[in-house]
Design a protein around this motif. Structure first.
Motif, PDB file in Angstrom:
ATOM      1  N   ILE A  21       0.850  -1.204   0.000  1.00 47.83           N
ATOM      2  CA  ILE A  21       0.000   0.000   0.000  1.00 47.83           C
ATOM      3  C   ILE A  21       0.887   1.256   0.000  1.00 47.83           C
ATOM      4  O   ILE A  21       0.614   2.224  -0.725  1.00 47.83           O
ATOM      5  CB  ILE A  21      -0.942   0.017   1.235  1.00 47.83           C
ATOM      6  N   VAL A  22       1.951   1.213   0.802  1.00 42.36           N
ATOM      7  CA  VAL A  22       2.855   2.374   0.870  1.00 42.36           C
ATOM      8  C   VAL A  22       3.491   2.619  -0.501  1.00 42.36           C
ATOM      9  O   VAL A  22       3.521   3.753  -0.998  1.00 42.36           O
ATOM     10  CB  VAL A  22       3.954   2.155   1.951  1.00 42.36           C
ATOM     11  N   ALA A  23       3.974   1.535  -1.114  1.00 39.07           N
ATOM     12  CA  ALA A  23       4.620   1.674  -2.428  1.00 39.07           C
ATOM     13  C   ALA A  23       3.610   2.190  -3.458  1.00 39.07           C
ATOM     14  O   ALA A  23       3.938   3.010  -4.318  1.00 39.07           O
ATOM     15  CB  ALA A  23       5.191   0.336  -2.872  1.00 39.07           C
ATOM     16  N   TYR A  24       2.362   1.746  -3.312  1.00 37.87           N
ATOM     17  CA  TYR A  24       1.308   2.207  -4.225  1.00 37.87           C
ATOM     18  C   TYR A  24       1.060   3.709  -4.023  1.00 37.87           C
ATOM     19  O   TYR A  24       0.996   4.473  -4.990  1.00 37.87           O
ATOM     20  CB  TYR A  24       0.029   1.390  -3.962  1.00 37.87           C
TER      21      TYR A  24
ATOM     22  N   ARG B 180       8.196   6.848   5.493  1.00 38.64           N
ATOM     23  CA  ARG B 180       6.836   7.428   5.462  1.00 38.64           C
ATOM     24  C   ARG B 180       5.875   6.611   6.315  1.00 38.64           C
ATOM     25  O   ARG B 180       5.032   7.168   7.013  1.00 38.64           O
ATOM     26  CB  ARG B 180       6.322   7.490   4.020  1.00 38.64           C
ATOM     27  N   LEU B 181       6.042   5.285   6.237  1.00 35.79           N
ATOM     28  CA  LEU B 181       5.166   4.426   7.044  1.00 35.79           C
ATOM     29  C   LEU B 181       5.425   4.668   8.538  1.00 35.79           C
ATOM     30  O   LEU B 181       4.481   4.763   9.338  1.00 35.79           O
ATOM     31  CB  LEU B 181       5.418   2.951   6.685  1.00 35.79           C
ATOM     32  N   ASP B 185       2.804   6.152  11.327  1.00 34.26           N
ATOM     33  CA  ASP B 185       2.463   5.491  12.588  1.00 34.26           C
ATOM     34  C   ASP B 185       2.712   6.421  13.774  1.00 34.26           C
ATOM     35  O   ASP B 185       1.945   6.451  14.719  1.00 34.26           O
ATOM     36  CB  ASP B 185       3.287   4.199  12.744  1.00 34.26           C
ATOM     37  N   LEU B 186       3.825   7.174  13.691  1.00 39.96           N
ATOM     38  CA  LEU B 186       4.169   8.081  14.793  1.00 39.96           C
ATOM     39  C   LEU B 186       3.174   9.237  14.906  1.00 39.96           C
ATOM     40  O   LEU B 186       2.936   9.760  15.990  1.00 39.96           O
ATOM     41  CB  LEU B 186       5.584   8.653  14.578  1.00 39.96           C
TER      42      LEU B 186
END
Ligand SMILES: [Zn+2]
Lengths: 231, 196
Positions: A21-24, B180-181, B185-186
């Protein structure tokens, strides 16, 4: 029942491929993978939220305030002078610098050619001389008649061969010794001095030495002027 | 490559050539063009104004000494690479000497500039956003932070970031994705703060 369903959805989401999902959301997927991601986003509420929020991230980084620059970083003339360094350092920089970089492959090629020339002109004749040595030795052994079986050099056999020959008249013996002495003198005179080195060998050795010097000087100069910030 | 970018490259190349011929003013023109960018990048990596200033100064010194090693292309990217190496040295030194004073997070210098037209509430929101982002950026890894700063803030593309940080394209993408992920989350509990 509702609680049960939302728990199931949460469990499902835990098993979903979040990195996909992040890569998308970052726009880094190929068509096939993007299709799989779209399916997840359409079917899972939490994947859809993840997609939305990841797309927000680039703009968030802009909210990070930055303190103002505390000074001007322009160089003074004194800075420039100091950074240019001594004449020796400048020379080393030039020798190790990219301006002379084309010399490196040239030196490498010269080294290879030089080594090839040295090997072909010096080593191969020795090899062939070694291989061909048995035939002339055998001929010399036949020529020497007795005692020649060992095939030693002609001059070394002569002293042993002489006593076994039929005794000659005293006069003749004297005469032979005079002739032998004369022959030996001629042989000494005719013995070739050290043979002149093959020009190809000289050129090859010269190329190797020159190329080696270039490579060593470049390596030393580069090492001496290496800047860790350019790693 | 865009026309603007090409023009910038041509301008920088001209200045580099003049600087190589001994024109200090030409080099200082390059410093003038890039010192704000470089300081902004480095200070967000080392999170200490003075240490960042020292690193940027070292980067410009190094660029001056090694100008003949610049191979053309993006001078900005070349400088960024040198400056981030200087920043790495600062961070390494700090790790070895943990007694060194740590960044002045709440210092006024780190606060967003105040806009006279802003009402107090808007100013408070801006400060809160900056503080929250700063804290989150602090919590991700150094590599992820650099990649995100270079991509999201400075606008370098993946290929340029790979050149600047000396890693593969795949590693750059992975750092940005994971960064970014992790940020998401943070910031999960504070996303409301960023909705306009
Ligand atoms: Zn999901």
């Amino acid at each position: 029942m509702t609680a049960h369903l939302s728990n199931r959805a949460a469990d499902d989401h835990a098993g979903h491929d979040h990195q996909l999902i992040v890569a998308y959301a970052c726009g880094d997927l190929g068509a096939d993978e993007a299709r799989a991601a779209v399916q997840l986003v359409e079917q899972c509420r939490r994947c859809a939220a993840l997609d939305r929020e990841i797309r927000l991230m680039p703009s968030l980084a802009h909210h990070l305030a930055v303190p103002s620059r505390p000074r001007d970083f322009r160089l003074s003339a004194a800075d420039a002078e100091r950074l240019r360094g001594s004449a020796v350092r400048r020379l080393l920089r030039r020798l190790g610098g990219p301006g002379l970089a084309p010399l490196q492959p040239l030196a490498g090629a010269a080294m290879a050619i030089g080594l090839l020339m040295v090997v072909t002109t010096a080593a191969l004749p020795i090899f062939f001389a070694g291989a061909g040595a048995t035939a002339p030795a055998a001929e010399r052994a036949l020529d020497a008649g007795t005692g020649g079986a060992e095939g030693g050099p002609e001059f070394s056999l002569a002293p042993f061969a002489a006593p076994t020959e039929a005794p000659l008249a005293p006069g003749a013996d004297e005469g032979k010794s005079v002739i032998d002495t004369a022959t030996q003198a001629t042989k000494i005179e005719e013995a070739p001095a050290a043979p002149a080195p093959d020009p190809a060998l000289l050129i090859g050795a010269g190329l190797v030495a020159l190329a080696g010097a270039v490579l060593i000087v470049r390596a030393v100069a580069r090492r001496a002027t290496e800047d860790p910030l350019l790693r | 490559m865009s026309v603007d970018l090409e023009a910038v490259h041509a301008r920088d190349q001209g200045l580099v050539e003049r600087a190589l011929a001994g024109d200090l003013e030409a080099f200082n023109d390059l410093v003038g063009h890039y010192q704000d960018f470089l300081f902004g990048l480095v200070v967000r990596v080392v999170r200490d104004r003075e240490a960042a200033a020292d690193a940027v100064q070292e980067a410009f010194f190094s660029a001056f000494r090694n100008l003949d090693r610049f191979r053309g292309g993006s001078f900005r990217g070349w400088l960024a690479r040198i400056a981030l190496n200087a920043a790495t040295d600062v961070l390494r030194l700090r790790k070895r000497r943990p007694s060194e004073p740590y960044p002045e997070w709440e210092d006024e210098a780190w606060q967003p500039p105040t806009d006279p037209d802003d009402d107090p509430e808007a100013q408070a929101t801006r400060r809160a956003r900056s503080r929250v982002i700063r804290t989150a950026m602090e919590a991700i890894t150094d590599d992820q932070r650099r990649a995100i700063l270079l991509f999201d803030v400075e606008g370098f593309d993946y290929q340029e970031i790979a050149g600047i940080t000396g890693v593969s394209l795949g590693t750059v993408k992975s750092r940005i994705h994971r960064g970014r992920l992790a940020l998401r989350d943070l910031l999960a509990d504070q996303m409301e703060l960023f909705r306009e």
